[in-house]
Design a protein around this motif. Sequence first.
Motif, short mmCIF file in Angstrom:
data_model
loop_
_atom_site.label_atom_id
_atom_site.label_comp_id
_atom_site.label_asym_id
_atom_site.label_seq_id
_atom_site.Cartn_x
_atom_site.Cartn_y
_atom_site.Cartn_z
N ARG A 17 -6.69 41.19 -20.11
CA ARG A 17 -5.63 41.53 -21.07
C ARG A 17 -4.85 40.26 -21.38
O ARG A 17 -4.94 39.27 -20.65
N ALA A 18 -4.04 40.32 -22.41
CA ALA A 18 -3.26 39.15 -22.83
C ALA A 18 -2.37 38.64 -21.70
O ALA A 18 -2.12 37.44 -21.60
N SER A 19 -1.93 39.52 -20.83
CA SER A 19 -1.01 39.13 -19.75
C SER A 19 -1.72 38.59 -18.50
O SER A 19 -1.06 38.29 -17.50
N ASP A 20 -3.03 38.45 -18.54
CA ASP A 20 -3.78 38.06 -17.34
C ASP A 20 -3.90 36.55 -17.12
O ASP A 20 -4.45 36.12 -16.11
N GLY A 21 -3.40 35.74 -18.04
CA GLY A 21 -3.52 34.29 -17.89
C GLY A 21 -2.91 33.78 -16.60
O GLY A 21 -3.52 33.00 -15.86
N GLU A 22 -1.69 34.20 -16.31
CA GLU A 22 -1.02 33.73 -15.10
C GLU A 22 -1.74 34.17 -13.82
O GLU A 22 -1.97 33.33 -12.93
N PRO A 23 -2.13 35.45 -13.67
CA PRO A 23 -2.86 35.83 -12.46
C PRO A 23 -4.20 35.10 -12.32
O PRO A 23 -4.59 34.73 -11.22
N VAL A 24 -4.89 34.86 -13.43
CA VAL A 24 -6.16 34.12 -13.36
C VAL A 24 -5.88 32.68 -12.95
O VAL A 24 -6.61 32.09 -12.14
N GLY A 25 -4.81 32.10 -13.47
CA GLY A 25 -4.44 30.74 -13.08
C GLY A 25 -4.15 30.64 -11.59
O GLY A 25 -4.61 29.70 -10.92
N ARG A 26 -3.40 31.60 -11.05
CA ARG A 26 -3.11 31.62 -9.60
C ARG A 26 -4.42 31.74 -8.80
O ARG A 26 -4.59 31.09 -7.77
N PHE A 27 -5.32 32.59 -9.28
CA PHE A 27 -6.62 32.78 -8.63
C PHE A 27 -7.38 31.45 -8.58
O PHE A 27 -7.87 31.05 -7.52
N LEU A 28 -7.47 30.77 -9.72
CA LEU A 28 -8.24 29.52 -9.77
C LEU A 28 -7.62 28.44 -8.89
O LEU A 28 -8.34 27.75 -8.17
N GLY A 70 -4.64 45.22 -6.41
CA GLY A 70 -3.25 45.32 -6.84
C GLY A 70 -3.06 44.44 -8.06
O GLY A 70 -3.80 44.54 -9.04
N ASP A 71 -2.08 43.53 -8.00
CA ASP A 71 -1.81 42.60 -9.10
C ASP A 71 -2.51 41.26 -8.92
O ASP A 71 -2.30 40.34 -9.71
N THR A 72 -3.32 41.15 -7.89
CA THR A 72 -3.95 39.87 -7.54
C THR A 72 -5.40 39.83 -8.01
O THR A 72 -6.19 40.72 -7.66
N VAL A 73 -5.72 38.80 -8.78
CA VAL A 73 -7.12 38.59 -9.18
C VAL A 73 -7.88 38.09 -7.95
O VAL A 73 -7.47 37.11 -7.32
N VAL A 74 -8.98 38.77 -7.62
CA VAL A 74 -9.78 38.38 -6.46
C VAL A 74 -11.21 38.05 -6.84
O VAL A 74 -12.00 37.62 -6.00
N GLY A 75 -11.57 38.24 -8.13
CA GLY A 75 -12.91 37.91 -8.59
C GLY A 75 -12.92 37.72 -10.09
O GLY A 75 -12.11 38.32 -10.81
N HIS A 76 -13.81 36.85 -10.56
CA HIS A 76 -13.95 36.56 -11.99
C HIS A 76 -15.42 36.43 -12.31
O HIS A 76 -16.17 35.76 -11.58
N LEU A 77 -15.84 37.08 -13.36
CA LEU A 77 -17.21 36.96 -13.85
C LEU A 77 -17.16 36.72 -15.34
O LEU A 77 -16.39 37.36 -16.05
#
Length: 164
Positions: A17-28, A70-77
């Motif tokens: 979603r548009a709001s997922d940039g920050e959680p993906v950034g934290r994940f990376l 929860g609110d934490t990204v733990v995987g990306h494909l």
Amino acid sequence: MAPDPALAARLVVRGPRASDGEPVGRFLVGLPLASRYHRFFSGIRHVSPALLRLMTTVAPGQVVLLAFDGDTVVGHLMATDAGGGAVDIGIVVAEAYQYRGIGRRLLRELTSCLANGGSTKVRCDVLGANYFVLDWLRRRLPDIRLVRHGETITVHGTLAASEK
């Protein structure tokens, strides 16, 4: 570590979603250097806005799936059109969540997305020293074909429809 039923029950896999940039950034940023190197073939130290946009954009010929605890990204494909009816895939799971079925779940969701589009053919480049991912792909691609290019191996195959 075995798959965790409690984690499986709360894990959400969805498109970005548009709001997922920050959680993906934290994940990376939270990935160990070795995991970043295995996924990107580079030990990226800075997550640029352009990289975040790329990793959270669904477009014609590109599928992105995120796994959330929860609110934490733990995987990306990410899967992008590789031509010839195949997609090029890249996948990474947070270190603390590896060996718990998240990669398998992301691939299962990707298989469904691809099957709806008429294909389950994949290709991906893997570092030859990344034995864990190569073994993992051997178990998931019944018709796997490996082509070595120096330090990398290009993996070709078809995702099994019964992936659990």
